[in-house]
Design a protein around this motif. Structure first.
Motif, PDB file in Angstrom:
ATOM      1  N   ALA A   1       1.533  15.154  -4.075  1.00 54.19           N
ATOM      2  CA  ALA A   1       0.917  14.765  -2.805  1.00 54.19           C
ATOM      3  C   ALA A   1      -0.595  14.685  -2.931  1.00 54.19           C
ATOM      4  O   ALA A   1      -1.239  13.767  -2.394  1.00 54.19           O
ATOM      5  N   LEU A   2      -1.189  15.636  -3.626  1.00 57.69           N
ATOM      6  CA  LEU A   2      -2.637  15.655  -3.787  1.00 57.69           C
ATOM      7  C   LEU A   2      -3.132  14.433  -4.556  1.00 57.69           C
ATOM      8  O   LEU A   2      -4.107  13.782  -4.165  1.00 57.69           O
ATOM      9  N   ILE A   3      -2.451  14.116  -5.651  1.00 63.31           N
ATOM     10  CA  ILE A   3      -2.870  12.968  -6.462  1.00 63.31           C
ATOM     11  C   ILE A   3      -2.634  11.662  -5.715  1.00 63.31           C
ATOM     12  O   ILE A   3      -3.489  10.758  -5.715  1.00 63.31           O
ATOM     13  N   ALA A   4      -1.495  11.555  -5.034  1.00 66.52           N
ATOM     14  CA  ALA A   4      -1.202  10.343  -4.269  1.00 66.52           C
ATOM     15  C   ALA A   4      -2.218  10.151  -3.146  1.00 66.52           C
ATOM     16  O   ALA A   4      -2.654   9.020  -2.869  1.00 66.52           O
ATOM     17  N   SER A   5      -2.628  11.247  -2.506  1.00 69.62           N
ATOM     18  CA  SER A   5      -3.608  11.150  -1.420  1.00 69.62           C
ATOM     19  C   SER A   5      -4.971  10.709  -1.936  1.00 69.62           C
ATOM     20  O   SER A   5      -5.725  10.036  -1.223  1.00 69.62           O
ATOM     21  N   LEU A   6      -5.304  11.082  -3.152  1.00 76.69           N
ATOM     22  CA  LEU A   6      -6.561  10.645  -3.747  1.00 76.69           C
ATOM     23  C   LEU A   6      -6.543   9.149  -4.056  1.00 76.69           C
ATOM     24  O   LEU A   6      -7.565   8.463  -3.943  1.00 76.69           O
ATOM     25  N   PHE A   7      -5.373   8.649  -4.445  1.00 73.60           N
ATOM     26  CA  PHE A   7      -5.260   7.247  -4.821  1.00 73.60           C
ATOM     27  C   PHE A   7      -5.110   6.317  -3.610  1.00 73.60           C
ATOM     28  O   PHE A   7      -5.462   5.134  -3.702  1.00 73.60           O
ATOM     29  N   ALA A   8      -4.589   6.829  -2.491  1.00 74.09           N
ATOM     30  CA  ALA A   8      -4.314   5.977  -1.330  1.00 74.09           C
ATOM     31  C   ALA A   8      -5.547   5.207  -0.842  1.00 74.09           C
ATOM     32  O   ALA A   8      -5.468   3.981  -0.650  1.00 74.09           O
ATOM     33  N   PRO A   9      -6.699   5.852  -0.627  1.00 73.91           N
ATOM     34  CA  PRO A   9      -7.873   5.079  -0.202  1.00 73.91           C
ATOM     35  C   PRO A   9      -8.322   4.067  -1.262  1.00 73.91           C
ATOM     36  O   PRO A   9      -8.788   2.966  -0.921  1.00 73.91           O
ATOM     37  N   PHE A  10      -8.162   4.442  -2.533  1.00 70.26           N
ATOM     38  CA  PHE A  10      -8.514   3.520  -3.615  1.00 70.26           C
ATOM     39  C   PHE A  10      -7.625   2.279  -3.557  1.00 70.26           C
ATOM     40  O   PHE A  10      -8.116   1.147  -3.678  1.00 70.26           O
ATOM     41  N   TYR A  11      -6.321   2.491  -3.356  1.00 68.93           N
ATOM     42  CA  TYR A  11      -5.398   1.359  -3.259  1.00 68.93           C
ATOM     43  C   TYR A  11      -5.764   0.464  -2.073  1.00 68.93           C
ATOM     44  O   TYR A  11      -5.742  -0.765  -2.184  1.00 68.93           O
ATOM     45  N   TYR A  12      -6.088   1.095  -0.936  1.00 73.74           N
ATOM     46  CA  TYR A  12      -6.425   0.290   0.251  1.00 73.74           C
ATOM     47  C   TYR A  12      -7.686  -0.543  -0.001  1.00 73.74           C
ATOM     48  O   TYR A  12      -7.722  -1.742   0.316  1.00 73.74           O
ATOM     49  N   GLY A  13      -8.700   0.104  -0.552  1.00 74.47           N
ATOM     50  CA  GLY A  13      -9.933  -0.619  -0.834  1.00 74.47           C
ATOM     51  C   GLY A  13      -9.726  -1.752  -1.819  1.00 74.47           C
ATOM     52  O   GLY A  13     -10.325  -2.828  -1.685  1.00 74.47           O
TER      53      GLY A  13
ATOM     54  N   LEU B   1       0.836  -1.200   0.000  1.00 75.02           N
ATOM     55  CA  LEU B   1       0.000   0.000   0.000  1.00 75.02           C
ATOM     56  C   LEU B   1       0.872   1.251   0.000  1.00 75.02           C
ATOM     57  O   LEU B   1       0.661   2.183  -0.782  1.00 75.02           O
ATOM     58  N   GLY B   2       1.877   1.252   0.881  1.00 83.32           N
ATOM     59  CA  GLY B   2       2.776   2.395   0.958  1.00 83.32           C
ATOM     60  C   GLY B   2       3.583   2.586  -0.307  1.00 83.32           C
ATOM     61  O   GLY B   2       3.744   3.711  -0.789  1.00 83.32           O
ATOM     62  N   LEU B   3       4.082   1.491  -0.868  1.00 84.35           N
ATOM     63  CA  LEU B   3       4.908   1.592  -2.079  1.00 84.35           C
ATOM     64  C   LEU B   3       4.089   2.047  -3.278  1.00 84.35           C
ATOM     65  O   LEU B   3       4.573   2.813  -4.113  1.00 84.35           O
ATOM     66  N   ALA B   4       2.848   1.592  -3.380  1.00 85.67           N
ATOM     67  CA  ALA B   4       1.982   2.017  -4.486  1.00 85.67           C
ATOM     68  C   ALA B   4       1.708   3.517  -4.409  1.00 85.67           C
ATOM     69  O   ALA B   4       1.736   4.226  -5.425  1.00 85.67           O
ATOM     70  N   THR B   5       1.456   4.003  -3.199  1.00 80.01           N
ATOM     71  CA  THR B   5       1.204   5.433  -3.005  1.00 80.01           C
ATOM     72  C   THR B   5       2.467   6.241  -3.269  1.00 80.01           C
ATOM     73  O   THR B   5       2.409   7.303  -3.901  1.00 80.01           O
ATOM     74  N   LEU B   6       3.610   5.735  -2.799  1.00 81.62           N
ATOM     75  CA  LEU B   6       4.885   6.411  -3.042  1.00 81.62           C
ATOM     76  C   LEU B   6       5.191   6.466  -4.530  1.00 81.62           C
ATOM     77  O   LEU B   6       5.646   7.499  -5.050  1.00 81.62           O
ATOM     78  N   ALA B   7       4.943   5.360  -5.236  1.00 79.93           N
ATOM     79  CA  ALA B   7       5.179   5.327  -6.683  1.00 79.93           C
ATOM     80  C   ALA B   7       4.330   6.369  -7.395  1.00 79.93           C
ATOM     81  O   ALA B   7       4.794   7.038  -8.335  1.00 79.93           O
TER      82      ALA B   7
END
Length: 208
Positions: free
Chosen positions: A146-158, A124-130
């Motif tokens: 940061a804004l785009i990564a923050s939008l994707f983080a919940p999507f990646y977790y789900g 999860l962390g590596l996908a968001t970092l990438a």
């Protein structure tokens, strides 16, 4: 009671502002006094001292990782579950945003959020970092990345784990991170946002 104590401990860990601590150790100006005024790695980089920026990034990410990892590691022994882990994740993030030890003048939470995500799950962390790295490399705007990564983080977790308490913690962090970048959003829209590596006014002034 143990959940409350863990949340308080996480908040206090998050309240350690490595941007201020590292800058002081390097004899640099307080990062809250130049550039964006944000005590974070990107603003410390505007001082021209890459070493200080790297240590700030590592420190802010580490505290987020540490608080969550310890909770996960000792969850069974302490008798806590996913709800407590989610609360700790939010608490350490809030500590960074509003640090008790630094007059509640904290950063925007990008590095600390990354540390939290890595502790919840490495992939999860590596996908968001990438995601952050790709956007930052393409556009040279740390805030946009940061804004785009923050939008994707919940999507990646789900996508990885479905709907769990930690998903709501990740979503809450993402929402707060976007809110903390409100000024940056305005600057991006106006074409006034500073690019990665640009030097902030007053950044080269030594601490007096």
């Amino acid at each position: 009671m143990i959940t409350v104590l863990l949340a308080i401990a996480a908040y206090l860990i998050g309240s350690i502002s490595f941007a201020v601590v590292v800058s002081k150790a390097y004899g640099l100006s307080d990062p809250r006094t130049y550039g964006s005024g944000n005590p974070g790695a990107t603003n410390v980089l505007r001082s021209g001292n890459k070493g200080a920026a790297i240590w700030t990034l590592i420190g802010d990410a580490f505290k987020g990782w540490l608080a969550v990892w310890l909770t996960i590691h000792f969850a069974d022994r302490l008798g806590v579950g996913d709800d407590t882990i989610a609360l700790v994740a939010i608490a350490v993030f809030l500590g960074h945003l509003w640090p008790l030890f630094f007059r509640f003048q904290g950063g925007k939470g990008v590095a600390t959020a990354l540390g939290v995500l890595l502790a919840l799950n490495v992939w999860l962390g590596l996908a968001t970092l990438a995601t952050w790295l790709i956007v930052a490399y393409a556009f040279r705007y740390s805030s946009l990345a940061a804004l785009i990564a923050s939008l994707f983080a919940p999507f990646y977790y789900g996508l990885l784990f479905g709907v769990e308490p930690q998903l709501f913690a990740v979503a809450a962090m993402s929402a707060l991170l976007i809110w903390r970048h409100a000024k940056n959003i305005g600057n991006l829209m106006a074409g006034k946002e500073s690019r990665i590596g640009s030097k902030g006014k007053g950044a080269d002034a030594k601490k007096k």
